[in-house]
Motif scaffolding. Structure first.
Motif, PDB file in Angstrom:
ATOM      1  N   THR A 175      32.406  63.288  25.267  1.00  0.00           N
ATOM      2  CA  THR A 175      33.134  62.521  24.250  1.00  0.00           C
ATOM      3  C   THR A 175      32.177  61.793  23.327  1.00  0.00           C
ATOM      4  N   LEU A 176      31.171  61.141  23.902  1.00  0.00           N
ATOM      5  CA  LEU A 176      30.208  60.392  23.085  1.00  0.00           C
ATOM      6  C   LEU A 176      29.428  61.311  22.157  1.00  0.00           C
ATOM      7  N   LEU A 177      29.075  62.497  22.635  1.00  0.00           N
ATOM      8  CA  LEU A 177      28.329  63.424  21.783  1.00  0.00           C
ATOM      9  C   LEU A 177      29.194  64.000  20.672  1.00  0.00           C
ATOM     10  N   GLN A 178      30.489  64.097  20.914  1.00  0.00           N
ATOM     11  CA  GLN A 178      31.382  64.513  19.831  1.00  0.00           C
ATOM     12  C   GLN A 178      31.471  63.427  18.758  1.00  0.00           C
ATOM     13  N   LEU A 179      31.462  62.168  19.194  1.00  0.00           N
ATOM     14  CA  LEU A 179      31.555  61.057  18.255  1.00  0.00           C
ATOM     15  C   LEU A 179      30.213  60.750  17.597  1.00  0.00           C
ATOM     16  N   ARG A 226      24.616  37.144  29.726  1.00  0.00           N
ATOM     17  CA  ARG A 226      24.204  37.384  28.338  1.00  0.00           C
ATOM     18  C   ARG A 226      24.967  38.541  27.693  1.00  0.00           C
ATOM     19  N   GLY A 227      25.949  39.106  28.415  1.00  0.00           N
ATOM     20  CA  GLY A 227      26.571  40.336  27.959  1.00  0.00           C
ATOM     21  C   GLY A 227      28.001  40.211  27.499  1.00  0.00           C
ATOM     22  N   VAL A 228      28.428  41.195  26.728  1.00  0.00           N
ATOM     23  CA  VAL A 228      29.813  41.331  26.272  1.00  0.00           C
ATOM     24  C   VAL A 228      30.317  42.703  26.692  1.00  0.00           C
ATOM     25  N   PHE A 229      31.481  42.714  27.330  1.00  0.00           N
ATOM     26  CA  PHE A 229      32.126  43.945  27.775  1.00  0.00           C
ATOM     27  C   PHE A 229      33.492  44.047  27.122  1.00  0.00           C
ATOM     28  N   TRP A 230      33.804  45.233  26.594  1.00  0.00           N
ATOM     29  CA  TRP A 230      35.155  45.553  26.140  1.00  0.00           C
ATOM     30  C   TRP A 230      35.683  46.668  27.033  1.00  0.00           C
ATOM     31  N   GLY A 231      36.923  46.528  27.497  1.00  0.00           N
ATOM     32  CA  GLY A 231      37.437  47.556  28.381  1.00  0.00           C
ATOM     33  C   GLY A 231      38.933  47.716  28.326  1.00  0.00           C
ATOM     34  N   VAL A 232      39.398  48.872  28.806  1.00  0.00           N
ATOM     35  CA  VAL A 232      40.821  49.201  28.837  1.00  0.00           C
ATOM     36  C   VAL A 232      41.159  49.807  30.188  1.00  0.00           C
ATOM     37  N   GLN A 233      42.403  49.628  30.618  1.00  0.00           N
ATOM     38  CA  GLN A 233      42.853  50.204  31.876  1.00  0.00           C
ATOM     39  C   GLN A 233      43.192  51.683  31.709  1.00  0.00           C
ATOM     40  N   TYR A 234      43.477  52.103  30.513  1.00  0.00           N
ATOM     41  CA  TYR A 234      43.819  53.494  30.242  1.00  0.00           C
ATOM     42  C   TYR A 234      42.565  54.310  29.917  1.00  0.00           C
ATOM     43  N   HIS A 235      42.748  55.559  29.462  1.00  0.00           N
ATOM     44  CA  HIS A 235      41.637  56.501  29.354  1.00  0.00           C
ATOM     45  C   HIS A 235      41.502  57.068  27.937  1.00  0.00           C
ATOM     46  N   PRO A 236      40.888  56.361  27.003  1.00  0.00           N
ATOM     47  CA  PRO A 236      40.702  56.938  25.667  1.00  0.00           C
ATOM     48  C   PRO A 236      39.706  58.091  25.625  1.00  0.00           C
ATOM     49  N   GLU A 237      38.915  58.251  26.682  1.00  0.00           N
ATOM     50  CA  GLU A 237      37.897  59.308  26.694  1.00  0.00           C
ATOM     51  C   GLU A 237      38.447  60.657  27.127  1.00  0.00           C
ATOM     52  N   LEU A 238      39.631  60.688  27.737  1.00  0.00           N
ATOM     53  CA  LEU A 238      40.133  61.925  28.337  1.00  0.00           C
ATOM     54  C   LEU A 238      40.847  62.823  27.328  1.00  0.00           C
ATOM     55  N   ALA A 239      40.799  64.104  27.618  1.00  0.00           N
ATOM     56  CA  ALA A 239      41.619  65.081  26.908  1.00  0.00           C
ATOM     57  C   ALA A 239      42.942  65.238  27.646  1.00  0.00           C
TER      58      ALA A 239
END
Length: 282
Positions: free
Chosen positions: A33-37, A189-202
């Motif tokens: 997914t990351l390489l497609q983006l 020192r960090g920031v995390f963004w996250g979701v319970q669902y799966h935006p990466e999946l087909a």
């Protein structure tokens, strides 16, 4: 050229099983997914929960532009050595100041590492789709959810959920089944963004996941038989092949937010665009 680190919490046998069913481990799906983006990105996959996993120092983690945490069958509330190693890795990510993003178990790992809690869902699991997700007041203007409508459905399959966000956690989206569908966590020192669902999946990967968990879906009362699960799986597979099919969209009760790949991936795209500004708590 951006450098991304993908941390998968699947164990070796789980990775092998997923490759056999879906063709890729969770980490390999994220990498694709990351390489497609970002086709020019340098993407490294690590498995911090493995017994022989190499340890990353804060300095080594800081050399990456972002860290991505995948979904997996890991139950973060269990006191096992695998969970302990995964949480230790995530705490190092927070300490490094490298911005991070995660979905499903990835969100749960970040929550637990920062001092929140995760539990088995007390009422029902979400499988196939998380319905009618809505932004909270804090989420409506948050850049993670830029472009999302007032309410949307997303690909999801999970039986665990966030019970309580940690200090520094902000609830960004909820639905009837799961209070924490999206969140921001600021820790160390960090920031995390996250979701319970799966935006990466087909859509096709969700079809495979449903078939692999047919017994659990029947036990949870979401299906009456394996034939029910198979029928739902076939619809996901068909929509994967033809996302413009209006009849399939109607049968699954979804719109473009679910059917179209770019819209499903909004949160990952938004995170990538904002990651440079999030470094070291920015």
């Amino acid at each position: 050229m951006p450098r991304y680190l993908v941390a998968q919490s699947e164990l070796p046998e789980e990775r092998a099983n997923r490759r056999e069913r879906a063709g890729k481990s969770a980490g390999e799906t994220y990498k694709a997914t990351l390489l497609q983006l970002s086709p020019r990105a340098d993407v490294t996959i690590v498995s911090p929960a493995d017994e022989d996993a190499p340890a990353y120092s804060q300095e080594e983690l800081a050399a990456f532009d972002a860290v991505f945490l995948t979904g997996s069958p890991m139950h973060v509330y269990r006191e096992t050595s695998e969970v302990a190693r995964q949480l230790m890795f995530m705490r190092a990510v927070f300490a490094s100041g490298t911005p991070s993003f995660g979905s499903c178990a990835g969100l749960q790992v970040a929550v637990a590492a920062a001092g929140g809690s995760v539990r088995k869902m007390p009422q029902r699991i979400e499988a196939g789709l998380a319905r009618r997700i809505s932004a909270t007041p804090a989420g409506k203007d948050h850049p993670l959810l830029t472009g999302r409508p007032g309410s949307w459905d997303a690909l999801a399959i999970h039986g665990d959920e966030v019970e309580a966000l940690p200090p520094g956690g902000v609830l960004l989206a909820s639905n009837e089944a799961t209070q924490v569908q999206a969140a921001e966590i600021r820790h160390d020192r960090g920031v995390f963004w996250g979701v319970q669902y799966h935006p990466e999946l087909a859509l096709g990967e969700v079809a495979v996941s449903l078939q692999g968990q047919a017994e659990d879906l029947i036990e949870a009362g979401l299906a009456h038989s394996e034939e029910d699960v198979d029928a739902m799986s076939r619809r996901f597979t068909a929509l994967h092949r033809n996302p413009e099919d209006r009849a399939l969209r109607w049968q699954l009760g979804v719109d473009a937010e679910t059917a179209e790949e770019d819209r499903r991936r909004r949160e990952i795209i938004n995170f990538i665009n904002h990651a440079p500004a999030l470094r070291n708590g920015g």
